[in-house]
Design an enzyme around this catalytic site. Structure first.
Site, PDB file in Angstrom:
ATOM      1  N   THR A   1       0.837  -1.200   0.000  1.00  0.00           N
ATOM      2  CA  THR A   1       0.000   0.000   0.000  1.00  0.00           C
ATOM      3  C   THR A   1       0.868   1.243   0.000  1.00  0.00           C
ATOM      4  OG1 THR A   1      -0.084   0.357   2.398  1.00  0.00           O
ATOM      5  CG2 THR A   1      -1.637  -1.249   1.465  1.00  0.00           C
ATOM      6  N   ASP A   2       0.306   2.355  -0.452  1.00  0.00           N
ATOM      7  CA  ASP A   2       0.901   3.636  -0.118  1.00  0.00           C
ATOM      8  C   ASP A   2       0.697   3.833   1.384  1.00  0.00           C
ATOM      9  OD1 ASP A   2       2.173   6.059  -0.447  1.00  0.00           O
ATOM     10  OD2 ASP A   2       0.892   6.747  -2.076  1.00  0.00           O
ATOM     11  N   ALA A   3       1.318   4.843   1.952  1.00  0.00           N
ATOM     12  CA  ALA A   3       1.283   5.012   3.406  1.00  0.00           C
ATOM     13  C   ALA A   3      -0.157   5.103   3.911  1.00  0.00           C
ATOM     14  CB  ALA A   3       2.054   6.260   3.804  1.00  0.00           C
TER      15      ALA A   3
END
Length: 613
Positions: free
Chosen positions: A310-312
């Site tokens: 995932t992105d953050a």
């Protein structure tokens, strides 16, 4: 760490099994879930609250080392706060590897895209000009700069023990108002993005660093930064396939990326189902939490068999709608392998919170909200990747003066190869700058210094030179100085900085307030160049970031140039704010170099037509 073991034991005794599922080995399940979490270590304070902690972490504290080992964490992400010089970085990454719970290399990741998103200290590791500059070189130089920069970045990272790069970005920037991608993209043509991205990825991975293609399924046509909100892309399915997904499909087929990073973006053409937020509101699932996008599309349809990260998750596109545990559980259910930054880790209390989150994910497996077989398979994918890293490990050689010189040379070559003349040049070149009175208009005072140092580099001593700073502009004084000048050179950085360039949203909120916004700076600059033009002055306009704003200077500038970068670096005490883009522009005006770059994005002319050179 005894309190974590006690907490885990209590959760184990209280949690019940799920009918119809095999009994789950609690210790193994926690190990699997730990593998699937990647934390940040930007700051650390042994005491006090997380909100108050601003101390950069440059040495690994025992608390974090214990957490990595006892929670079986599979990786960490580093930011500029962690990275001060090559020797310190090497010590930090070595200590991180010592904390691994299973003897396999930790995944140590970083956002080292090049250009404005670069975490390594630039005095030792030049950042190059970034992806849009590389896109501008494709017509004249093919894949040379995409490959050379990819290889150089990988060599920089591997020399200090970083084995995973969250690059390249495959976002097709077909929205001039995009606040977060813009110059981080190779351009607005999907085939060109795939070409450059593939060359960079292959060079990076061939040099021993894992690559990541992002932000799936595409962040190129958004008006909202997912660090600050939840963007929506309203493309129909045909457009999504032809534009947004095209580079991802091509690289998955041809280049075997180690990872794909998800985007916190709603794509109703791909999944229009909804989730209920923590406030009770129904929202269309962002891609990060969508099984239709991550499993059905990316895994099954596109055939990606690597790691989905995932992105953050602490970005507002997720965190303002879901608790950390909800976000992690939902993204694992969607098919993500690694949840990146579910908490911003700063204090011992944050470590305890991460242990509790692991317990919540364990409970989700036991309750059937997560499929235990999928969790195990996902953890095994990560373990397999780490095993591959283990077989490829080699002695690390810190970069020396020769390596730095090679990188500086490549950085300057890219700046010159990407320099782009936009529209018609109405000046007679070369200019005899030494015989002219110059007035410079720059985004801030350090950029004034960069222009002055570029003149000095080329041995130019104008009759006179003055500079206006757009962040603290005194307009009457600027008008007086323009009146005395023969040539006015304006420059602008647009759009404003995003959280991605700085690290996280908190960094963006900490920026000082400017006297003029970027939009207001552009308006003032247009007016000043118009008045200079009306007085018969020679006028030059330089875009130091994305070139879209050059359309607004078609009537007021005799010459328009795009550099795609405003990077500065302290090379020497005599040139503390030097930068390759500034040097390249002055060289062009003096007739020392050409401007071979070609616009990697379309500009709209005043008659509404698309313009490329």
């Amino acid at each position: 760490m005894k309190q974590y073991a006690l907490l885990l034991a209590v959760m184990t005794l209280s949690a019940g099994g799920c009918m119809g599922q095999k009994p789950i080995d609690q210790q193994e399940l926690r190990r699997q879930i730990g593998q699937k979490l990647m934390i940040d270590l930007r700051h650390f304070c042994a005491e006090g609250s997380s909100a108050e902690c601003k101390t950069d972490l440059t040495e690994l504290p025992k608390e974090f080392a214990d957490a990595i080992e006892q929670l079986h964490l599979g990786g960490v992400i580093l930011f500029a706060n962690n990275l001060k010089d090559k020797n310190q970085i090497r010590r930090l990454t070595a200590d991180l590897q010592q904390a691994s719970s299973d003897g396999l290399p930790l995944l140590i990741g970083i956002d080292q895209e090049g250009g404005r998103v670069a975490r390594l200290p630039t005095q030792e590791f030049p950042a190059f000009a970034g992806n849009m500059a590389i896109g501008a070189t494709l017509a004249s130089s093919g894949n040379r700069y995409a490959a050379d920069v990819g290889k150089a970045i990988a060599q920089q990272l591997s020399s200090v023990g970083i084995n995973l790069n969250f690059a390249p970005s495959l976002d097709v920037n077909n929205n001039p108002a995009n606040p977060v991608i813009n110059a981080r993209s190779f351009g607005d043509n999907a085939a060109a993005v795939a070409q450059a991205g593939g060359a960079m990825l292959s060079a990076m991975q061939d040099a021993g660093v894992l690559g990541t293609i992002k932000h799936f399924p595409g962040h190129g046509d958004t008006h909202v930064d997912s660090h600050t909100g939840l963007p929506l892309v309203e493309h129909d399915r045909a457009t999504v396939e032809a534009v947004d997904l095209y580079p991802f499909r091509q690289l998955i087929k041809q280049h075997q990326p180690a990872m794909v990073m998800t985007a916190h973006i709603q794509y109703p053409a791909l999944d229009n189902s909804s989730l209920t937020t923590k406030s009770g509101e129904a929202v269309i699932k962002p891609a990060t939490l969508s099984r239709a996008i991550l499993t059905d599309l990316l895994r099954d349809d596109m055939g990606f068999d690597g790691i989905i990260i995932t992105d953050a998750l602490n970005m507002a596109g997720i965190s303002q709608f879901f608790t950390p545990a909800e976000a992690v559980i939902q993204t694992f259910a969607a098919g993500a392998d690694i949840a990146l930054m579910p908490y911003e880790m700063k204090t011992p209390a944050d470590i305890k919170a991460l242990a509790v989150l692991i317990d919540q994910v364990v409970a989700a497996v036991q309750q059937g909200k997560l499929n235990s077989a999928e969790v195990a398979e996902s953890a095994q994918r990560i373990t397999h990747l780490r095993q591959q890293l283990s077989t490829k490990q080699h002695a690390l050689v810190l970069p020396d003066s020769e390596r730095l010189a090679d990188d500086l040379k490549l950085e300057q070559q890219l700046a010159e190869a990407s320099l782009t003349l936009v529209g018609t040049n109405k000046l007679q070149l070369p200019l005899n700058l030494a015989a002219l009175k110059l007035h410079l208009i720059a985004p801030d005072q350090t950029k004034c210094q960069s222009w002055l140092q570029a003149l000095t580099l080329w041995g130019v001593k104008p009759e006179s030179v003055t500079c206006s700073d757009l962040t603290s502009l005194e307009q009457n004084l600027a008008l007086q100085q323009i009146k005395q000048a023969d040539l006015v050179l304006g420059s602008l950085i647009s759009p404003a900085q995003s959280a991605a360039e700085l690290g996280v949203l908190a960094d963006l909120q900490a920026l000082p307030t400017m006297k003029l916004t970027v939009s207001e700076q552009k308006q003032v600059l247009v007016q000043l160049l118009q008045q200079a033009k009306a007085q018969g002055k020679k006028t030059v306009m330089v875009s130091l970031r994305t070139p879209y704003e050059l359309t607004d200077f078609a009537k007021s500038a005799d010459l328009r140039l795009a550099t795609y970068s405003y990077n500065q670096k302290p090379q020497t005490a005599l040139r503390p704010f030097s930068g390759p883009a500034y040097d390249a522009v002055i060289a062009f005006l003096l007739g020392k170099i050409q401007a071979p770059g070609q616009l990697p994005v379309s500009l709209t002319t005043e008659d509404g037509q698309a313009q490329r050179r």
